[in-house]
Structure formats: structure tokens, C-alpha cells
Design a protein around this motif. Structure first.
Motif, mmCIF file in Angstrom:
data_model
loop_
_atom_site.group_PDB
_atom_site.id
_atom_site.type_symbol
_atom_site.label_atom_id
_atom_site.label_comp_id
_atom_site.label_asym_id
_atom_site.label_seq_id
_atom_site.Cartn_x
_atom_site.Cartn_y
_atom_site.Cartn_z
ATOM 1 N N VAL A 1 0.836 -1.205 0.000
ATOM 2 C CA VAL A 1 0.000 0.000 0.000
ATOM 3 C C VAL A 1 0.871 1.255 0.000
ATOM 4 C CG1 VAL A 1 -1.679 1.341 1.331
ATOM 5 C CG2 VAL A 1 -1.961 -1.128 1.103
ATOM 6 N N ASN B 1 0.062 3.589 -3.094
ATOM 7 C CA ASN B 1 -0.928 4.619 -2.804
ATOM 8 C C ASN B 1 -0.413 6.041 -2.931
ATOM 9 O OD1 ASN B 1 -2.868 2.558 -2.109
ATOM 10 N ND2 ASN B 1 -3.865 4.090 -0.820
ATOM 11 N N LEU C 1 -1.506 6.973 -6.207
ATOM 12 C CA LEU C 1 -2.961 7.150 -6.242
ATOM 13 C C LEU C 1 -3.382 8.473 -5.617
ATOM 14 C CD1 LEU C 1 -4.305 3.586 -5.357
ATOM 15 C CD2 LEU C 1 -4.176 4.685 -7.599
ATOM 16 N N ILE C 2 -2.681 8.893 -4.574
ATOM 17 C CA ILE C 2 -2.976 10.185 -3.955
ATOM 18 C C ILE C 2 -2.733 11.305 -4.949
ATOM 19 C CG2 ILE C 2 -2.254 11.818 -2.162
ATOM 20 C CD1 ILE C 2 -1.654 9.386 -0.383
ATOM 21 N N GLU D 1 -8.762 10.927 -3.851
ATOM 22 C CA GLU D 1 -7.763 11.449 -2.917
ATOM 23 C C GLU D 1 -8.080 11.036 -1.491
ATOM 24 O OE1 GLU D 1 -5.951 15.681 -1.211
ATOM 25 O OE2 GLU D 1 -7.496 15.704 -2.762
ATOM 26 N N ALA E 1 -7.629 7.220 -1.059
ATOM 27 C CA ALA E 1 -6.215 6.856 -1.116
ATOM 28 C C ALA E 1 -5.473 7.312 0.131
ATOM 29 C CB ALA E 1 -5.571 7.456 -2.368
ATOM 30 N N PHE F 1 -6.387 4.906 3.048
ATOM 31 C CA PHE F 1 -5.653 3.638 2.979
ATOM 32 C C PHE F 1 -4.176 3.849 3.319
ATOM 33 C CE2 PHE F 1 -9.257 1.849 0.626
ATOM 34 C CZ PHE F 1 -9.267 0.552 1.121
ATOM 35 N N PHE F 2 -3.616 4.938 2.796
ATOM 36 C CA PHE F 2 -2.196 5.225 3.007
ATOM 37 C C PHE F 2 -1.894 5.451 4.483
ATOM 38 C CE2 PHE F 2 1.495 8.131 2.981
ATOM 39 C CZ PHE F 2 2.387 7.371 2.232
#
Length: 208
Positions: A91, A95, A98-99, A110, A113, A116-117
Motif C-alpha cells: 500500500v 498509494n 494514487l494520492i 484522494e 487513497a 488507505f495510506f
């Protein structure tokens, strides 16, 4: 990375750290050239900082910590801690990109992500305290403990800021507060002691 593949995960994290450095470098060139596209100039400047800490220092620390607890094949254990470290390593690597996509195109992406981050970083930090610190000498253990505790605090701020980025939500943390509390603590409370811990020679290597 092309010759080795996506595993072992600790090596993937270190490769990702090195690959994220040019991203921060490009952002630095854009910032100094006054090119901000549709963003505020401060956002481009903070992208520079972000990709050198969250993009470089964090995955590097993640990979170095993973090396300590994996077996000779680079595999984490099959227990809860091992699985948690494997999942959170992946992750952390993915991620961050992804952010960036979310900041550019979609507030919803955003927020998800970032959530999760931040959870992944916190879980990995706790795993460092429980699995990595007991395996290293006292000085390195103390440095890694400080880093792990510091990053839990900064991730709480990151989650609050990510939540505030979604339209219609109250602003819990401002950019100025993030620079002071999130950025400074990440630099001096997390990155500095963690990287120093991995730069120090172990008593065994010193004796050799």
C-alpha cells in the motif's frame, strides 16, 4: 526491478523510493520555473517536499525495516504481523501515486487513497515497534521507536487534511498547520532518526 519482478516486497519498496525521487525533482523544476498548471504554487512546492519524504524516505525505511524481519527469500512470515507488514508495504508503494491522481483529478479518490495510506503507515509503524525494534541493538531500537511514534502522529494529521479536501467538509487542518506540524515532525521526528538508524553500523559489523 524489471529483472527481479515485484517481489520481494522490501526490495520493491526500496526501488519505489528511488523511482519517486525523479518525480520530486520534476516538481522542483516546475516550482522554480513558476509553472503550476491549475494548482496554487504552494501545492507544487509541497509536492517537491512530499515526494522526498513520503515518496523517498518512507518507502526506503519501509524496505530497510522489511529486510530485518523477512527470511532469506525476502518473504514476510505467515503470522498476523508478517501479513500486515507485507500488505502495508504494498500500500505504501502504490498509494502515493494514487494520492497524486486524486489530487489532480478526483477528491473522492484522494480521500480514499489518503485513508488507505495513513492506515497502512500506522500499521507498519506499530509493526516496527513490535517486530523490528526487538531485533536490533538498543541505539537503533530507540531511533526507530521515536520514528514510529512520530509518524503515527503525522498520519493522523494527514488523514484530517485529506478529509478536509473533500467538497462540503469542514477544514480540520490548514496547509500552514500541515507544514508546521506534519512536515516538521516527519522531517525531524520520523525521517531523520529512522534513516540514521539504518545508517548506523551494528555492533557485529563494527567488530568485523
Amino acid at each position: 526491478m524489471l529483472s527481479r519482478g515485484l517481489t520481494p516486497f522490501p526490495e520493491l519498496a526500496i526501488d519505489a523510493a528511488l523511482l519517486y525521487v525523479p518525480v520530486g525533482a520534476v516538481a522542483l523544476v516546475l516550482s522554480r520555473a513558476g509553472i503550476s498548471f491549475h494548482f496554487r504554487p504552494i501545492i507544487v512546492l509541497l509536492t517537491v517536499v512530499h515526494y522526498h519524504y513520503a515518496g523517498f524516505a518512507l518507502p526506503l525505511v519501509t524496505g530497510m525495516a522489511g529486510r530485518i524481519v523477512t527470511d532469506d527469500g525476502g518473504r514476510f512470515g505467515s503470522g498476523i504481523v508478517g501479513r500486515a507488514m507485507a500488505a502495508t508495504t504494498l500500500v505504501i508503494v502504490v498509494n502515493l501515486a494514487l494520492i497524486a491522481v486524486g489530487i489532480t483529478f478526483s477528491p473522492l479518490v484522494e480521500v480514499v487513497a489518503v485513508a488507505f495510506f495513513t492506515v497502512a503507515v500506522v500499521v507498519f509503524a506499530l509493526s516496527i515497534l513490535g517486530a523490528v525494534v526487538p531485533r536490533v541493538d538498543r541505539i537503533r531500537g530507540a531511533l526507530l521507536s521515536v520514528a514510529a511514534i512520530a509518524v503515527v502522529w503525522t498520519m493522523a494529521l494527514a488523514l484530517a487534511y485529506g478529509y478536509s479536501a473533500y467538497p462540503g467538509t469542514p477544514q480540520l487542518v490548514t496547509i500552514d498547520e500541515m507544514i508546521l506540524r506534519h512536515g516538521s515532525v516527519n522531517a525531524f521526528g520520523f525521517a531523520l532518526p529512522a534513516l540514521l538508524a539504518f545508517r548506523l553500523k551494528t555492533p557485529e559489523s563494527t567488530a568485523e
